[in-house]
Scaffold this active site. Structure first.
Site, PDB file in Angstrom:
ATOM      1  CE  LYS A 143       8.106 -59.138   7.250  1.00  0.00           C
ATOM      2  NZ  LYS A 143       8.536 -58.170   7.235  1.00  0.00           N
ATOM      3  CE  LYS A 175       6.616 -62.001   4.961  1.00  0.00           C
ATOM      4  NZ  LYS A 175       7.286 -61.393   4.987  1.00  0.00           N
TER       5      LYS A 175
HETATM    6 ZN   LIG Z   1      12.622 -55.655   5.973  1.00  0.00          ZN
END
Ligand SMILES: [Zn+2]
Length: 335
Positions: free
Chosen positions: A205, A258
């Site tokens: 992420k 992501k």
């Molecule tokens: Zn968070």
């Protein structure tokens, strides 16, 4: 493949196989279907509440009753799963709303599993929406500034995941990027007997500017500092592979990258390297940019959305989390 193994013009004419829809369909390499999509949803307390999110047209904060309606609509169009985010009425310094038995996500999970038992209910596991400071972990502040504490956060994350599963969640998705959280969650779930409950980890992420509109949606913007000490530097690909490897070792069943479109190289490398079920999250600004351009008549929303989703699949994503899930499912059905 080397260039000598393919023919040469004029014997070789790639256009031969592009002449009709039937031919193009026969040689199509990548397919997109509604069964690969997950719809993220935001739930807050109340009744008959549909609060629009300014920067994300078509996305709402929903009360549990409206959430069921929205989820039912998506499910009927062919979307098999939702990913839940909670907006609590109360925030504090230890994110108690995140793991409260009657927390907003726990209530929503119970209701969804009662009303739509076939729908796969996945919960986002994080603390930021529930912390008064908006960070994903415990914070220690002193004269030198603020520090996000890794290990004390793990306990709270495990507790949050366990409370979601106890409420009936089919899968949990930790998004905090603390080191060791997948193991902490796996151990806690196993200890409670939930050995069959999968973990979808936000493995790579990135600290992305594309999350901007989401912070309005989830009311989770940090009050001070930034997330650069836990989310990844968008410049790093080798580190993304290490993050994914660690999460797999700790027990992740599905790994996520992501954001999506800015990271298709990462998606491709993760899928090629590990061969694990791989998800991408087409994040808020990816959605907002398409919506904004479409509203202005600059692009064809349907065509651009479907092409973007197809590109994620072509890069290697098995699963796509997207705010356009229900629309895409409807468009795919219409052909
Ligand atoms: Zn968070």
């Amino acid at each position: 493949m080397n260039l000598h193994s393919i023919g040469q013009f004029p014997a070789c004419r790639p256009r031969r196989l592009r002449q009709s829809a039937a031919l193009r369909q026969l040689v199509r390499e990548t397919h997109l279907n509604a069964g690969q999509l997950i719809l993220p949803l935001f739930v807050r307390s109340g009744r008959k509440v549909r609060r629009p999110i300014r920067a994300m047209p078509g996305v709402f904060q929903l009360s549990p009753d409206e959430l069921v309606r929205e989820a039912a609509h998506a499910y009927e169009t062919g979307v098999p799963a939702v990913l839940l985010f909670g907006i609590p009425g109360h925030k504090d310094a230890k994110a108690s709303g995140a793991y409260a038995a009657d927390g907003i996500v726990q209530q929503a999970v119970r209701l969804l599993k009662k009303e739509l038992p076939q729908l796969l209910v996945i919960t986002d596991v994080c603390l930021c929406e529930y912390m008064e400071h908006g960070h994903c972990g415990m914070v220690r502040r002193d004269t030198a500034g603020a520090k996000i504490l890794n290990d004390p956060t793990l306990k709270l994350l495990a507790q949050t995941a366990a409370s979601h599963v106890e409420a009936g969640a089919d899968m949990v998705a930790p998004s905090d990027m603390m080191d060791g959280r997948v193991r902490a969650i796996r151990e806690r779930l196993d200890k409670l007997g939930f050995v069959e409950t999968p973990i979808l980890s936000y493995a790579a992420k990135f600290a992305s500017a594309f999350y901007g509109p989401f912070r309005e949606a989830a009311e989770s913007a940090p009050r001070f500092g930034d997330r650069l000490s836990y989310q990844m530097d968008p410049a790093n690909a080798a580190e993304a592979l290490r993050e994914v490897a660690l999460d797999i070792q700790e027990g992740a069943d599905i790994v996520m990258v992501k954001p999506a479109l800015p990271c298709l190289d990462i998606v491709h490398r993760v899928k090629t390297e590990f061969g694990y079920p791989t998800a991408v999250y087409a994040v808020s600004a990816e959605h907002s940019m398409i919506k904004a351009a479409a509203v202005n008549g600059w692009i064809d929303e349907r065509a651009v959305t479907l092409e973007s989703l197809l590109a994620m699949r072509r890069a290697g994503a098995d699963i796509i989390i997207t705010y356009a899930a229900a629309d895409a499912a409807r468009w795919l059905k219409a052909g």
